[in-house]
Motif scaffolding. Structure first.
Motif: not given
Length: 126
Positions: A58-79
């Motif tokens: 679950g660790a995430t990392d973002y490019a500086e240009s999108v930090k604070g605006r984009f969010t990455i996530s994953r639904d393991n049940a739906k893959n």
């Protein structure tokens, strides 16, 4: 061979939001890391965000240009992996690619990812 299928791209005005999805064709697919990259016309493909799946879960990392605006996530049940994009800017216009890495490598390097989606166009008008 596992396929990554993207959806959710489109045209949006500056300040708007979009959500991209990336679904793996096999439910048992469990890569080490998944990420999003983008390529604008005339530019090289660049890292956007990544999330670890089987290592440092679950660790995430973002490019500086999108930090604070984009969010990455994953639904393991739906893959399925998502990229929620808010406060979009015209400079976010690009083809967005989802990618998966099955063996740990440089987490922001596109060459370390060995599965790729077909790409989804995101266009932000001013």
């Amino acid at each position: 061979q596992v396929r990554l299928v993207e959806s959710g791209g489109g045209l949006v005005q500056a300040g708007g939001s979009l959500r991209l999805s990336c679904a793996a064709s096999e439910r048992t697919f469990s890569p080490a890391v998944m990420g999003w990259f983008r390529q604008a016309p005339g530019k090289e493909r660049e890292f956007v965000a990544r999330i670890t799946i089987t290592w440092n879960i679950g660790a995430t990392d973002y490019a500086e240009s999108v930090k604070g605006r984009f969010t990455i996530s994953r639904d393991n049940a739906k893959n399925t992996m998502y990229l929620q994009m808010n406060s979009l800017k015209p400079e976010d216009t690009a083809v967005y690619y989802c990618a998966a890495m099955t063996a740990i490598g440089p987490l922001r390097a596109d060459y370390a990812y060995n599965y790729w989606g077909q790409g989804a166009q995101v266009t932000v008008s001013s």
